[in-house]
Motif scaffolding. Structure first.
Motif, PDB file in Angstrom:
ATOM      1  N   GLN A 262       0.850  -1.203  -0.027  1.00  0.00           N
ATOM      2  CA  GLN A 262       0.028   0.021  -0.103  1.00  0.00           C
ATOM      3  C   GLN A 262       0.714   1.273  -0.108  1.00  0.00           C
ATOM      4  O   GLN A 262       0.485   2.255  -0.642  1.00  0.00           O
ATOM      5  N   PHE A 263       2.012   1.151   0.487  1.00  0.00           N
ATOM      6  CA  PHE A 263       2.941   2.384   0.477  1.00  0.00           C
ATOM      7  C   PHE A 263       4.450   2.032   0.537  1.00  0.00           C
ATOM      8  O   PHE A 263       4.688   0.933   0.899  1.00  0.00           O
ATOM      9  N   LEU A 264       5.086   3.115   0.318  1.00  0.00           N
ATOM     10  CA  LEU A 264       6.542   2.999   0.389  1.00  0.00           C
ATOM     11  C   LEU A 264       7.070   4.058   1.269  1.00  0.00           C
ATOM     12  O   LEU A 264       6.467   5.155   1.392  1.00  0.00           O
ATOM     13  N   VAL A 265       8.320   3.944   1.728  1.00  0.00           N
ATOM     14  CA  VAL A 265       8.930   5.103   2.457  1.00  0.00           C
ATOM     15  C   VAL A 265      10.392   5.170   1.909  1.00  0.00           C
ATOM     16  O   VAL A 265      11.019   4.411   1.410  1.00  0.00           O
ATOM     17  N   SER A 266      10.942   6.486   1.788  1.00  0.00           N
ATOM     18  CA  SER A 266      12.148   6.582   1.188  1.00  0.00           C
ATOM     19  C   SER A 266      13.053   7.881   2.290  1.00  0.00           C
ATOM     20  O   SER A 266      12.333   8.701   2.750  1.00  0.00           O
ATOM     21  N   GLY A 267      14.133   7.854   2.144  1.00  0.00           N
ATOM     22  CA  GLY A 267      14.881   8.733   3.201  1.00  0.00           C
ATOM     23  C   GLY A 267      16.023   9.336   2.158  1.00  0.00           C
ATOM     24  O   GLY A 267      16.492   8.491   1.368  1.00  0.00           O
ATOM     25  N   SER A 268      16.114  10.689   2.496  1.00  0.00           N
ATOM     26  CA  SER A 268      17.172  11.526   1.706  1.00  0.00           C
ATOM     27  C   SER A 268      17.940  12.340   2.130  1.00  0.00           C
ATOM     28  O   SER A 268      18.005  12.622   3.290  1.00  0.00           O
ATOM     29  N   ASP A 269      19.066  12.950   1.384  1.00  0.00           N
ATOM     30  CA  ASP A 269      19.897  13.780   1.749  1.00  0.00           C
ATOM     31  C   ASP A 269      19.240  15.105   2.310  1.00  0.00           C
ATOM     32  O   ASP A 269      19.755  16.190   2.931  1.00  0.00           O
ATOM     33  N   ASP A 270      17.938  15.305   1.778  1.00  0.00           N
ATOM     34  CA  ASP A 270      17.230  16.502   2.149  1.00  0.00           C
ATOM     35  C   ASP A 270      16.755  16.404   3.715  1.00  0.00           C
ATOM     36  O   ASP A 270      16.003  17.249   4.013  1.00  0.00           O
ATOM     37  N   LYS A 271      17.277  15.427   4.300  1.00  0.00           N
ATOM     38  CA  LYS A 271      16.871  15.589   5.870  1.00  0.00           C
ATOM     39  C   LYS A 271      15.545  14.722   6.159  1.00  0.00           C
ATOM     40  O   LYS A 271      15.221  14.938   7.458  1.00  0.00           O
ATOM     41  N   THR A 272      14.838  14.545   5.168  1.00  0.00           N
ATOM     42  CA  THR A 272      13.312  14.080   5.339  1.00  0.00           C
ATOM     43  C   THR A 272      13.179  12.514   4.933  1.00  0.00           C
ATOM     44  O   THR A 272      14.014  11.619   4.278  1.00  0.00           O
ATOM     45  N   ILE A 273      12.226  12.030   5.456  1.00  0.00           N
ATOM     46  CA  ILE A 273      11.617  10.749   5.077  1.00  0.00           C
ATOM     47  C   ILE A 273      10.106  10.800   4.579  1.00  0.00           C
ATOM     48  O   ILE A 273       9.159  11.722   5.045  1.00  0.00           O
ATOM     49  N   ARG A 274      10.028  10.452   3.318  1.00  0.00           N
ATOM     50  CA  ARG A 274       8.636  10.664   2.709  1.00  0.00           C
ATOM     51  C   ARG A 274       7.946   9.316   2.822  1.00  0.00           C
ATOM     52  O   ARG A 274       8.564   8.141   2.441  1.00  0.00           O
ATOM     53  N   VAL A 275       6.686   9.355   2.992  1.00  0.00           N
ATOM     54  CA  VAL A 275       5.802   8.377   2.877  1.00  0.00           C
ATOM     55  C   VAL A 275       4.861   8.393   1.620  1.00  0.00           C
ATOM     56  O   VAL A 275       4.357   9.433   1.406  1.00  0.00           O
ATOM     57  N   TRP A 276       4.991   7.449   0.761  1.00  0.00           N
ATOM     58  CA  TRP A 276       4.277   7.582  -0.594  1.00  0.00           C
ATOM     59  C   TRP A 276       3.148   6.329  -0.923  1.00  0.00           C
ATOM     60  O   TRP A 276       3.147   5.454  -0.441  1.00  0.00           O
ATOM     61  N   HIS A 290      15.503  14.810  11.436  1.00  0.00           N
ATOM     62  CA  HIS A 290      16.956  14.525  11.321  1.00  0.00           C
ATOM     63  C   HIS A 290      17.505  15.905  10.991  1.00  0.00           C
ATOM     64  O   HIS A 290      16.786  16.605  10.176  1.00  0.00           O
ATOM     65  N   THR A 291      18.594  16.073  11.395  1.00  0.00           N
ATOM     66  CA  THR A 291      19.442  17.308  11.248  1.00  0.00           C
ATOM     67  C   THR A 291      20.337  17.282   9.993  1.00  0.00           C
ATOM     68  O   THR A 291      20.746  18.065   9.489  1.00  0.00           O
TER      69      THR A 291
END
Length: 348
Positions: A262-276, A290-291
């Protein structure tokens, strides 16, 4: 969530184990404690209101879902690698942990004793990623020497070497039924391999280095993250590109997909985690806290909790409740980047 453990690997050369302890019930004391405990024996651990007559008195006990929020405590530090730990993998069935390092070795650890039982050697450069089969009998590693190696964990030897990538292989994943191996590389491609070492297909589309790949538990989808700031969803069986997820403002270092697709998650250099959302392709949550860059992610078996590892200087790991989008715990201990995290249920 059942009693679980987090395993993390870091640039500080160590692995850390964090264990949660299941808290069955909390209640406000009413009268004598012993009769209340007798009441609890007959109630299921759900959000209910129970009234029972014990010793000619009535007692009321209520249960709320929040008492099941896991609280992790550090349970051990594993030392042995001489350089950064880039990847960790756990076999619940076998009770073992694998770690891959810059020192060109993979260590096999007993979760019970916390001791190294094997050291696997064969790669000639950094080992970026390691994955273990569902039965815990074999593993695959990905390296900066441009190869993947399949290992027998019974004898600790390489059974065969996979070649084909033209640059560092950054990520490897095994399908839930142990039918396919997926690899992502700095050469911007994703390769699907059979267990005999044959390349079944090459997926092209990312315009940057592929840092992370994962397969859904249903073996329907491949998800990938790259330094082109995108997440991509592919069909495992056909290799077709299904969707491109855009929204991150930096490299996508880690991806994971829910067990129900139903969803996926991603972590990025932009300091955020997105749920899609897989169906709409839209971002449903953006987790902030995260800082510095988010380097690693792991979902709990029930998909409710997420653990993230990062380059934060002081607090490099965080636990999130995806039902609320809130942090539930900050984990301190590592002194450098947390390259890999694994969240698994205890079976022993």
């Amino acid at each position: 969530m059942e009693p679980s453990l987090i395993v993390s690997g870091s640039n500080d050369k160590t692995l850390r184990i964090w264990k949660s302890y299941k808290k069955l019930f909390t209640f406000q004391r009413v009268g004598n404690l012993r009769p209340i405990l007798e009441v609890l024996k007959f109630l299921s651990p759900k959000e209910v209101l129970g009234i029972a007559r014990v010793n000619k008195q009535f007692y009321e006990a209520s249960f709320h879902s929040e008492v099941y929020k896991p609280v992790f405590k550090e349970a051990g530090v594993l030392e042995g690698h001489t350089r950064s730990v880039w990847s960790v993998a756990v076999s619940e069935r076998k009770g073992i942990l694998l770690s891959a390092s810059d020192d060109c070795t993979i260590r096999v650890w007993s979760l019970a004793t916390r001791h190294t039982t094997q050291v696997l050697r064969g790669h000639s450069s950094r080992i970026c990623s390691v994955a273990i089969s569902s039965n815990g009998e074999w593993a695959v590693s990905a390296s900066a020497d441009l190869t993947l190696r399949v290992w027998s964990l019974d004898c600790g030897q390489t059974t065969f070497v996979l070649t084909g990538h033209s640059d560092t292989v950054r990520s490897v994943f095994i399908s839930s039924k142990d039918q396919y191996i997926i690899s992502g590389s700095i050469d911007k491609t994703i390769r699907v391999w059979s267990l005999t070492g044959e390349v079944i297909r090459v997926l092209e589309g990312h315009t940057g280095w592929v840092y992370s790949v994962a397969i859904s538990k249903t073996d329907r989808y491949i998800v990938s993250g790259a330094d082109d700031s995108t997440v991509r969803l592919w069909s495992l069986t056909s290799g077709d590109l299904i969707r491109v997820f855009q929204g991150h403002g930096g490299d996508v270092n880690s991806v994971a997909i829910s067990s129900d697709d139903q969803f996926l998650v991603s972590g990025s250099d932009d300091k955020t985690i997105r749920v899609w959302s897989l169906t709409s392709g839209e971002t449903t949550q953006v987790l902030r806290g995260h800082t510095r860059w988010v380097l690693s992610l792991a979902l709990s078996n029930d998909d409710r909790y997420l653990v993230s590892g990062s380059g934060d200087k002081k607090i490099s790991m965080r636990v999130w409740d995806l039902s609320t989008g809130q942090q539930t715990q900050l984990l301190q201990g590592h002194t450098d980047n947390v390259r890999s995290v694994n969240l698994t249920q205890l079976l022993y």
